[in-house]
Design a protein around this motif. Structure first.
Motif, PDB file in Angstrom:
ATOM      1  N   PRO A   5      -3.587  10.460 -20.150  1.00  0.00           N
ATOM      2  CA  PRO A   5      -2.342   9.693 -20.071  1.00  0.00           C
ATOM      3  C   PRO A   5      -2.017   9.201 -18.671  1.00  0.00           C
ATOM      4  CG  PRO A   5      -2.052  11.603 -21.484  1.00  0.00           C
ATOM      5  CD  PRO A   5      -3.409  11.738 -20.855  1.00  0.00           C
ATOM      6  N   LEU A   6      -2.284  10.016 -17.650  1.00  0.00           N
ATOM      7  CA  LEU A   6      -1.998   9.584 -16.279  1.00  0.00           C
ATOM      8  C   LEU A   6      -2.909   8.442 -15.847  1.00  0.00           C
ATOM      9  CD1 LEU A   6      -1.333  12.928 -14.347  1.00  0.00           C
ATOM     10  CD2 LEU A   6       0.318  11.141 -14.934  1.00  0.00           C
ATOM     11  N   HIS A   7      -4.157   8.467 -16.289  1.00  0.00           N
ATOM     12  CA  HIS A   7      -5.088   7.417 -15.857  1.00  0.00           C
ATOM     13  C   HIS A   7      -4.858   6.116 -16.617  1.00  0.00           C
ATOM     14  CE1 HIS A   7      -8.728   5.938 -13.926  1.00  0.00           C
ATOM     15  NE2 HIS A   7      -9.101   5.426 -15.089  1.00  0.00           N
ATOM     16  N   PHE A   8      -4.619   6.209 -17.919  1.00  0.00           N
ATOM     17  CA  PHE A   8      -4.509   5.005 -18.742  1.00  0.00           C
ATOM     18  C   PHE A   8      -3.073   4.534 -18.925  1.00  0.00           C
ATOM     19  CE2 PHE A   8      -8.413   7.180 -20.200  1.00  0.00           C
ATOM     20  CZ  PHE A   8      -9.326   6.214 -19.848  1.00  0.00           C
ATOM     21  N   GLY A   9      -2.104   5.362 -18.558  1.00  0.00           N
ATOM     22  CA  GLY A   9      -0.706   4.931 -18.623  1.00  0.00           C
ATOM     23  C   GLY A   9      -0.189   4.709 -20.020  1.00  0.00           C
ATOM     24  N   ASN A  10      -0.696   5.449 -21.007  1.00  0.00           N
ATOM     25  CA  ASN A  10      -0.293   5.223 -22.390  1.00  0.00           C
ATOM     26  C   ASN A  10       0.656   6.299 -22.909  1.00  0.00           C
ATOM     27  OD1 ASN A  10      -2.052   7.360 -22.493  1.00  0.00           O
ATOM     28  ND2 ASN A  10      -3.499   6.417 -23.906  1.00  0.00           N
ATOM     29  N   PHE A  11       1.327   7.009 -22.007  1.00  0.00           N
ATOM     30  CA  PHE A  11       2.157   8.135 -22.426  1.00  0.00           C
ATOM     31  C   PHE A  11       3.552   7.705 -22.871  1.00  0.00           C
ATOM     32  CE2 PHE A  11       2.203   7.618 -17.831  1.00  0.00           C
ATOM     33  CZ  PHE A  11       3.548   7.480 -17.555  1.00  0.00           C
ATOM     34  N   ALA A  12       3.974   6.487 -22.594  1.00  0.00           N
ATOM     35  CA  ALA A  12       5.305   6.024 -23.005  1.00  0.00           C
ATOM     36  C   ALA A  12       5.235   4.634 -23.607  1.00  0.00           C
ATOM     37  CB  ALA A  12       6.263   6.052 -21.820  1.00  0.00           C
ATOM     38  N   GLY A  44       0.808  -1.213   0.000  1.00  0.00           N
ATOM     39  CA  GLY A  44       0.000   0.000   0.000  1.00  0.00           C
ATOM     40  C   GLY A  44       0.838   1.259   0.000  1.00  0.00           C
ATOM     41  N   THR A  45       1.934   1.253   0.760  1.00  0.00           N
ATOM     42  CA  THR A  45       2.777   2.439   0.835  1.00  0.00           C
ATOM     43  C   THR A  45       3.498   2.704  -0.476  1.00  0.00           C
ATOM     44  OG1 THR A  45       3.121   1.964   3.193  1.00  0.00           O
ATOM     45  CG2 THR A  45       4.591   3.563   2.165  1.00  0.00           C
ATOM     46  N   TRP A  46       4.038   1.649  -1.087  1.00  0.00           N
ATOM     47  CA  TRP A  46       4.752   1.840  -2.344  1.00  0.00           C
ATOM     48  C   TRP A  46       3.811   2.267  -3.468  1.00  0.00           C
ATOM     49  CZ3 TRP A  46       9.684   2.548  -3.126  1.00  0.00           C
ATOM     50  CH2 TRP A  46      10.624   2.038  -2.207  1.00  0.00           C
ATOM     51  N   SER A  47       2.576   1.804  -3.441  1.00  0.00           N
ATOM     52  CA  SER A  47       1.637   2.148  -4.517  1.00  0.00           C
ATOM     53  C   SER A  47       0.784   3.368  -4.179  1.00  0.00           C
ATOM     54  CB  SER A  47       0.717   0.961  -4.815  1.00  0.00           C
ATOM     55  OG  SER A  47      -0.049   0.608  -3.674  1.00  0.00           O
ATOM     56  N   LEU A  48       1.061   4.018  -3.045  1.00  0.00           N
ATOM     57  CA  LEU A  48       0.239   5.147  -2.613  1.00  0.00           C
ATOM     58  C   LEU A  48       0.192   6.286  -3.630  1.00  0.00           C
ATOM     59  CD1 LEU A  48      -1.511   6.042  -0.244  1.00  0.00           C
ATOM     60  CD2 LEU A  48       0.495   7.106   0.782  1.00  0.00           C
ATOM     61  N   PRO A  49       1.337   6.737  -4.182  1.00  0.00           N
ATOM     62  CA  PRO A  49       1.248   7.815  -5.188  1.00  0.00           C
ATOM     63  C   PRO A  49       0.381   7.426  -6.386  1.00  0.00           C
ATOM     64  CG  PRO A  49       3.519   7.533  -4.450  1.00  0.00           C
ATOM     65  CD  PRO A  49       2.737   6.372  -3.898  1.00  0.00           C
ATOM     66  N   PHE A  50       0.517   6.183  -6.840  1.00  0.00           N
ATOM     67  CA  PHE A  50      -0.285   5.727  -7.970  1.00  0.00           C
ATOM     68  C   PHE A  50      -1.762   5.685  -7.592  1.00  0.00           C
ATOM     69  CE2 PHE A  50      -2.182   2.143 -10.384  1.00  0.00           C
ATOM     70  CZ  PHE A  50      -2.106   2.696 -11.648  1.00  0.00           C
ATOM     71  N   ALA A  51      -2.066   5.289  -6.347  1.00  0.00           N
ATOM     72  CA  ALA A  51      -3.460   5.243  -5.903  1.00  0.00           C
ATOM     73  C   ALA A  51      -4.081   6.636  -5.927  1.00  0.00           C
ATOM     74  CB  ALA A  51      -3.543   4.651  -4.496  1.00  0.00           C
ATOM     75  N   PHE A  52      -3.315   7.643  -5.496  1.00  0.00           N
ATOM     76  CA  PHE A  52      -3.800   9.017  -5.559  1.00  0.00           C
ATOM     77  C   PHE A  52      -4.106   9.409  -7.004  1.00  0.00           C
ATOM     78  CE2 PHE A  52      -1.813   9.772  -1.315  1.00  0.00           C
ATOM     79  CZ  PHE A  52      -2.912  10.339  -0.687  1.00  0.00           C
ATOM     80  N   VAL A  53      -3.166   9.146  -7.886  1.00  0.00           N
ATOM     81  CA  VAL A  53      -3.321   9.516  -9.299  1.00  0.00           C
ATOM     82  C   VAL A  53      -4.523   8.803  -9.903  1.00  0.00           C
ATOM     83  CG1 VAL A  53      -2.277   9.332 -11.595  1.00  0.00           C
ATOM     84  CG2 VAL A  53      -0.897  10.095  -9.650  1.00  0.00           C
ATOM     85  N   LEU A  54      -4.618   7.497  -9.664  1.00  0.00           N
ATOM     86  CA  LEU A  54      -5.697   6.707 -10.241  1.00  0.00           C
ATOM     87  C   LEU A  54      -7.050   7.155  -9.714  1.00  0.00           C
ATOM     88  CD1 LEU A  54      -5.895   4.247 -12.185  1.00  0.00           C
ATOM     89  CD2 LEU A  54      -6.100   2.809 -10.156  1.00  0.00           C
ATOM     90  N   ALA A  55      -7.138   7.390  -8.391  1.00  0.00           N
ATOM     91  CA  ALA A  55      -8.416   7.790  -7.791  1.00  0.00           C
ATOM     92  C   ALA A  55      -8.847   9.166  -8.286  1.00  0.00           C
ATOM     93  CB  ALA A  55      -8.293   7.782  -6.271  1.00  0.00           C
ATOM     94  N   PHE A  56      -7.904  10.106  -8.327  1.00  0.00           N
ATOM     95  CA  PHE A  56      -8.248  11.468  -8.728  1.00  0.00           C
ATOM     96  C   PHE A  56      -8.654  11.536 -10.197  1.00  0.00           C
ATOM     97  CE2 PHE A  56      -7.162  15.693 -10.337  1.00  0.00           C
ATOM     98  CZ  PHE A  56      -7.894  16.489  -9.461  1.00  0.00           C
ATOM     99  N   THR A  57      -7.835  10.946 -11.079  1.00  0.00           N
ATOM    100  CA  THR A  57      -8.146  11.002 -12.506  1.00  0.00           C
ATOM    101  C   THR A  57      -9.398  10.200 -12.842  1.00  0.00           C
ATOM    102  OG1 THR A  57      -6.615   9.160 -12.910  1.00  0.00           O
ATOM    103  CG2 THR A  57      -5.747  11.392 -13.180  1.00  0.00           C
ATOM    104  N   GLY A  58      -9.577   9.054 -12.174  1.00  0.00           N
ATOM    105  CA  GLY A  58     -10.781   8.265 -12.421  1.00  0.00           C
ATOM    106  C   GLY A  58     -12.042   9.001 -12.003  1.00  0.00           C
TER     107      GLY A  58
END
Length: 530
Positions: A347-354, A208-222
């Motif tokens: 791009p942040l939500h779908f991860g297709n930027f790279a 949970g701690t390691w994925s916390l930044p991603f959880a914020f990004v995913l929750a906010f953009t979703g």
């Protein structure tokens, strides 16, 4: 380190637990299907056997577009949207803008489905909401995306539901952060020789701690995507445009300029596409043409972010003479911080930027959040088993969702591969998912122990995954590895190997735990009792 008073910590623990348990099962479903949907395009190519690699926009398209324009009644030539479908074919939607009796803007027109050789495969007339359903060859990828976006609940309620789930995920992430008294220490704390309860708690905290930044990004953009059209646009339209959504859309996304209705033959679309590809380095994902056949026609090509950037690119062209006008902001007529923020949401939500690299990272982080969601709910439940009979059923429900959903998803893939050659994949993809879901629920009711339930669902998932490459090759008639690789589609062989390897690993895991599962003393992934 984060310091809270004792009472505040207890309150945050309660908020964290209840926010997770009340909506956790649905949140798990949204995140898991979203994790799979990250590779929806690749799964679509794998499942349908698509081997074309050159974008339809990188091939001559002007003659096809002129032929379709001539065949389209003038009343539907107000605008046309172009996008890729199937095996690099083209979807062309000639339409006009209308307003329903209830004041809701809508688009009505003719939708042409064209293959990559320029042949019209299908022509449909109607409203936009009724035209763009799944096709036989993309039923699986569409099913994955639709399940993630709105859980197959009718709009707007499905979007509102997933938006609420995103907010619940945000609450769980924030409260989880606040209850960690030693945040940086917890990142590396994993007591492998401790009791099962502490081991599982440590795994949950570390993941949970390691994925916390991603959880914020995913929750906010979703949440942004879910509430944008269902709440944000109507509210802004009511406040600033008297409820006129169409006026709001033109002000925010339109191309301002003096109207010029004089007839014009239009610039060469091949020239526009070649220039757009030269400027951005890749073919567009979507092309919008406004005022078709007029002197004030405009063409906007939309592209994925450039290498090293998160902001999508939009290029504006003069539709009458094919000349480049300017780079168009994502929102508004001039660049702005708000427009940039809106642009990077996708791009942040779908991860297709790279490309595949960022998708692979998003895929792994998505599974980490699924693991955190499952282990968090399980830790909450096992501490309460025995206190009430309902908690035993909650444990069963958790296992049915956590392990039954992957089984149902791979069953949907199998249903697609079997029925795609018959032309009935749209129906049977969803039906196979529902049948497998029903089987998982029945197993949760009739099997004697939760351990046996988990063992059965994991084994069934592994067995179906092992069959998927064979179904694709032998039943669906998909291309072999040498043919796919020679055509520039190594993703087909890659996904075959991934499904086979995962299936073997799951079956091996089940084989090694047969005695313990039969005794009901231990599930595969977590201890049955704390």
């Amino acid at each position: 380190m984060i310091h809270l008073q004792r009472d505040e910590t207890k309150a945050m623990v309660a908020v964290h637990g209840w926010s997770g348990i009340l909506l956790g099962l649905l949140l798990y479903a949204v995140v898991l299907t979203g994790t799979a949907a990250v590779f929806a395009h690749e799964i679509g190519a794998w499942s349908a056997g698509h081997v074309a690699t050159r974008s339809s926009f990188a091939q001559p398209i002007d003659a096809t577009l002129r032929r379709l324009t001539a065949a389209t009644p003038p009343r539907y030539r107000e605008a046309v949207n172009l996008f890729e479908i199937g095996d690099h074919g083209v979807g062309a939607f000639f339409h006009r803008h209308e307003v329903t009796a209830n004041g809701v803007p809508m688009e009505r027109g003719i939708y042409y489905q064209v293959d990559n050789a320029g042949r019209v495969q299908r022509t449909v007339t109607g409203d936009a909401d009724d035209l763009f359903g799944p096709r036989n060859d993309d039923a699986l990828s569409t099913f994955l995306v639709d399940t993630h976006v709105r859980l197959h609940v009718p709009n707007p309620w499905g979007l509102l539901l997933t938006g609420i789930l995103g907010l619940a995920m945000l609450v769980a992430a924030i409260s989880g952060l606040l209850i960690h008294r030693h945040l940086f220490k917890d990142i590396f704390t994993l007591r492998r020789r401790a009791s099962p309860v502490l081991v599982n708690r440590d795994k949950h905290s570390v993941a949970g701690t390691w994925s916390l930044p991603f959880a914020f990004v995913l929750a906010f953009t979703g949440s942004f995507f879910s509430f944008y059209g269902t709440v944000g646009v109507p509210v802004v339209a009511m406040a600033a445009f008297g409820g006129d959504v169409e006026a709001l859309t033109k002000a925010v996304f339109g191309n301002p300029g003096a109207p010029d209705p004089r007839p014009a033959s239009g610039g060469n679309m091949d020239r526009i596409m070649a220039d757009a590809i030269r400027r951005t380095g890749e073919a567009p994902t979507f092309v919008a043409i406004e005022n078709v056949g007029r002197a004030d026609a405009t063409v906007t090509s939309y592209h994925n972010p450039r290498t090293g950037s998160l902001t999508p690119v939009a290029l504006l062209y003069n539709g009458a003479d094919a000349s480049f006008i300017r780079t168009k902001p994502n929102v508004g007529a001039v660049p702005s911080a708000g427009g940039t923020l809106v642009g990077i949401m996708g791009p942040l939500h779908f991860g297709n930027f790279a490309g595949l690299l960022s998708k692979a990272i998003w895929f792994g982080l998505g599974f980490a959040i699924c693991y955190v969601t499952y282990t968090g709910m399980r830790l909450w439940v096992v501490r309460r088993i025995g206190a009430a009979r309902s908690f035993n059923w909650l444990e069963r429900s958790l296992s049915v969702m956590a392990f039954g959903l992957p089984f149902a998803l791979v069953a949907a893939a199998a249903g697609f591969l079997v029925t795609m050659p018959l032309g009935t994949a749209v129906y049977w993809t969803t039906t196979a998912f529902l049948i497998a879901s029903g089987a998982a629920i029945v197993a949760g009711i009739v099997l004697s122990t939760n351990a046996l339930l988990v063992w059965s669902l994991v084994g069934a998932t592994g067995g179906v995954m092992l069959l998927l490459p064979l179904l694709r090759l032998l039943v669906a008639g998909g291309p072999g590895w040498s043919e796919a690789i020679a055509a520039g589609q190594p993703i087909i062989a890659t996904l075959d190997l991934a499904f086979a390897a995962t299936g073997i690993w799951l079956i091996r895991k089940c084989w090694m735990t047969v005695p313990r599962a039969a005794r009901g003393t231990s599930p595969l992934l977590e201890p049955a009792k704390a």
